[in-house]
Write a protein that holds these residues in place. Sequence first.
Motif, PDB file in Angstrom:
ATOM      1  N   PHE A 115      29.811  31.679  41.545  1.00  0.00           N
ATOM      2  CA  PHE A 115      30.196  30.969  40.328  1.00  0.00           C
ATOM      3  C   PHE A 115      31.674  30.622  40.273  1.00  0.00           C
ATOM      4  O   PHE A 115      32.166  30.158  39.252  1.00  0.00           O
ATOM      5  CB  PHE A 115      29.832  31.805  39.090  1.00  0.00           C
ATOM      6  N   GLY A 116      32.390  30.876  41.354  1.00  0.00           N
ATOM      7  CA  GLY A 116      33.812  30.545  41.355  1.00  0.00           C
ATOM      8  C   GLY A 116      34.651  31.442  40.479  1.00  0.00           C
ATOM      9  O   GLY A 116      35.668  30.998  39.933  1.00  0.00           O
ATOM     10  N   GLY A 117      34.252  32.693  40.318  1.00  0.00           N
ATOM     11  CA  GLY A 117      35.024  33.624  39.517  1.00  0.00           C
ATOM     12  C   GLY A 117      36.269  34.093  40.260  1.00  0.00           C
ATOM     13  O   GLY A 117      36.542  33.694  41.388  1.00  0.00           O
ATOM     14  N   SER A 118      37.018  34.965  39.616  1.00  0.00           N
ATOM     15  CA  SER A 118      38.238  35.494  40.231  1.00  0.00           C
ATOM     16  C   SER A 118      38.396  36.954  39.838  1.00  0.00           C
ATOM     17  O   SER A 118      37.875  37.398  38.818  1.00  0.00           O
ATOM     18  CB  SER A 118      39.465  34.691  39.777  1.00  0.00           C
ATOM     19  N   VAL A 119      39.130  37.687  40.670  1.00  0.00           N
ATOM     20  CA  VAL A 119      39.390  39.106  40.420  1.00  0.00           C
ATOM     21  C   VAL A 119      40.898  39.310  40.401  1.00  0.00           C
ATOM     22  O   VAL A 119      41.579  39.069  41.397  1.00  0.00           O
ATOM     23  CB  VAL A 119      38.745  39.988  41.511  1.00  0.00           C
ATOM     24  N   SER A 120      41.430  39.736  39.255  1.00  0.00           N
ATOM     25  CA  SER A 120      42.871  39.958  39.133  1.00  0.00           C
ATOM     26  C   SER A 120      43.260  41.274  39.791  1.00  0.00           C
ATOM     27  O   SER A 120      42.423  42.102  40.142  1.00  0.00           O
ATOM     28  CB  SER A 120      43.270  39.966  37.654  1.00  0.00           C
ATOM     29  N   ARG A 121      44.566  41.478  39.937  1.00  0.00           N
ATOM     30  CA  ARG A 121      45.050  42.715  40.560  1.00  0.00           C
ATOM     31  C   ARG A 121      44.715  43.927  39.709  1.00  0.00           C
ATOM     32  O   ARG A 121      44.365  44.990  40.238  1.00  0.00           O
ATOM     33  CB  ARG A 121      46.563  42.614  40.775  1.00  0.00           C
ATOM     34  N   LEU A 122      44.835  43.775  38.395  1.00  0.00           N
ATOM     35  CA  LEU A 122      44.510  44.893  37.502  1.00  0.00           C
ATOM     36  C   LEU A 122      43.025  45.234  37.576  1.00  0.00           C
ATOM     37  O   LEU A 122      42.644  46.414  37.574  1.00  0.00           O
ATOM     38  CB  LEU A 122      44.920  44.551  36.067  1.00  0.00           C
ATOM     39  N   THR A 123      42.184  44.205  37.658  1.00  0.00           N
ATOM     40  CA  THR A 123      40.750  44.439  37.808  1.00  0.00           C
ATOM     41  C   THR A 123      40.459  45.119  39.136  1.00  0.00           C
ATOM     42  O   THR A 123      39.638  46.040  39.214  1.00  0.00           O
ATOM     43  CB  THR A 123      39.983  43.110  37.724  1.00  0.00           C
ATOM     44  N   LEU A 124      41.145  44.680  40.188  1.00  0.00           N
ATOM     45  CA  LEU A 124      40.961  45.289  41.504  1.00  0.00           C
ATOM     46  C   LEU A 124      41.381  46.757  41.486  1.00  0.00           C
ATOM     47  O   LEU A 124      40.735  47.610  42.114  1.00  0.00           O
ATOM     48  CB  LEU A 124      41.782  44.519  42.537  1.00  0.00           C
ATOM     49  N   PHE A 125      42.445  47.069  40.756  1.00  0.00           N
ATOM     50  CA  PHE A 125      42.881  48.461  40.630  1.00  0.00           C
ATOM     51  C   PHE A 125      41.821  49.297  39.917  1.00  0.00           C
ATOM     52  O   PHE A 125      41.547  50.439  40.307  1.00  0.00           O
ATOM     53  CB  PHE A 125      44.206  48.519  39.872  1.00  0.00           C
ATOM     54  N   SER A 126      41.208  48.736  38.860  1.00  0.00           N
ATOM     55  CA  SER A 126      40.139  49.459  38.156  1.00  0.00           C
ATOM     56  C   SER A 126      38.946  49.686  39.076  1.00  0.00           C
ATOM     57  O   SER A 126      38.291  50.733  39.012  1.00  0.00           O
ATOM     58  CB  SER A 126      39.712  48.684  36.907  1.00  0.00           C
ATOM     59  N   PHE A 127      38.665  48.722  39.942  1.00  0.00           N
ATOM     60  CA  PHE A 127      37.576  48.896  40.899  1.00  0.00           C
ATOM     61  C   PHE A 127      37.866  50.056  41.853  1.00  0.00           C
ATOM     62  O   PHE A 127      36.977  50.832  42.200  1.00  0.00           O
ATOM     63  CB  PHE A 127      37.360  47.614  41.691  1.00  0.00           C
ATOM     64  N   GLY A 128      39.131  50.160  42.283  1.00  0.00           N
ATOM     65  CA  GLY A 128      39.507  51.271  43.148  1.00  0.00           C
ATOM     66  C   GLY A 128      39.302  52.618  42.472  1.00  0.00           C
ATOM     67  O   GLY A 128      38.825  53.581  43.091  1.00  0.00           O
ATOM     68  N   LEU A 129      39.637  52.689  41.182  1.00  0.00           N
ATOM     69  CA  LEU A 129      39.415  53.923  40.432  1.00  0.00           C
ATOM     70  C   LEU A 129      37.924  54.224  40.283  1.00  0.00           C
ATOM     71  O   LEU A 129      37.516  55.393  40.329  1.00  0.00           O
ATOM     72  CB  LEU A 129      40.064  53.807  39.049  1.00  0.00           C
TER      73      LEU A 129
END
Length: 371
Positions: free
Chosen positions: A147-161
């Motif tokens: 769908f052409g979405g995006s993942v921000s750095r803050l979202t990526l950090f939450s994924f790591g947690l």
Amino acid sequence: MAEKEKQEDYRVEIGGDDSKRSYTPAPAPSVSNSPTMAILSYCGASILMTLTNKYVLSGYDFNLNFMLLAIQNIICVVAIQGAKSMGSISYRDFKMDEARKWFPISLLLISMIYTGSKAIQYLSVPVYTIFKNLTIILIAYGEVLWFGGSVSRLTLFSFGLMVLSSVVAAWADINAAISSYGHDASETATALSTLNAGYIWMLVNCLSSAAYVLGMRKRIKLTNFKDFDTMFYNNLLSIPVILLCSLFLEDWSSANIDRNFPSAQRNNLIIAIIFSGLSSVFISYTSAWCVRVASSTTYSMVGALNKLPIALSGLIFFDAPVTFPSVSAIAIGFVSGLVYAMAKVKQQKVATTSLPVSSASSASMRDGLKN
């Protein structure tokens, strides 16, 4: 007439004879329009649904999972059809053409709820809840691809947690199993094999949940389904498939029925199964209620942060090991939810300042949690 006179008494006229304006105070806000009550009701429904399923599925060597799901779906269809007959809700009538379009989504739903029932049967409520966060990661990257979405750095950090909390939770579970049965190698092997089965079912559940959410989001655009339309078709189309699976894949012998419903706990189990069906109706209603009176971002935040009370309720009501690693996993999972919620708020602000639409991830989370 008396009500009209009562309203007239409260009108305040401003200005002279040529420009009289009347002001009637707005009515007091009702409970149905309260975001706080909607959020609390949704959280309560989530906790009740999870704990009831855990009680039924793991309390007494239960192995009729498809039967449980069929009863839940039947109760849900009967409840919403009754509400429609009384005029409380409305949704479109059944049409075969729409059913054919929606049937693949119902199959994905069956896969999601069945694998979820198997995962929670083998895993503790806190571990199941923590691992469920991994579905958010799969959905986010599915949106990026399709769908052409995006993942921000803050979202990526939450994924790591989220990943870290899952690793800690699994490590705590394995250590608890080894320490509990360390004196008996066979019991330890049995406990570890049970956990491994739970992790496999959890992995399949995360994949099927992400496929269901992404597929439903795409299909809704074609059918233009609303909340109760989705709820009605999902449950109705799932019933015959689940019943067939139960009849052909599950053991309906009298001996197995007695094993699943022992006489000492039979009434409690039947009540719990009926209650779980009503809980599925309640969670569907409160989801729609929460989306209606609150923003989609708030709804996504509630879904992320709701994992903490569910995990804690599992520690309170079930025999889940309370150790430093297990509590740490819950804490890390809660922090990941906070960070994810902050990322969604930030992403929503960026989206509203650039385009008059909500973010793709918020829409996907909203669609997935409605059911």
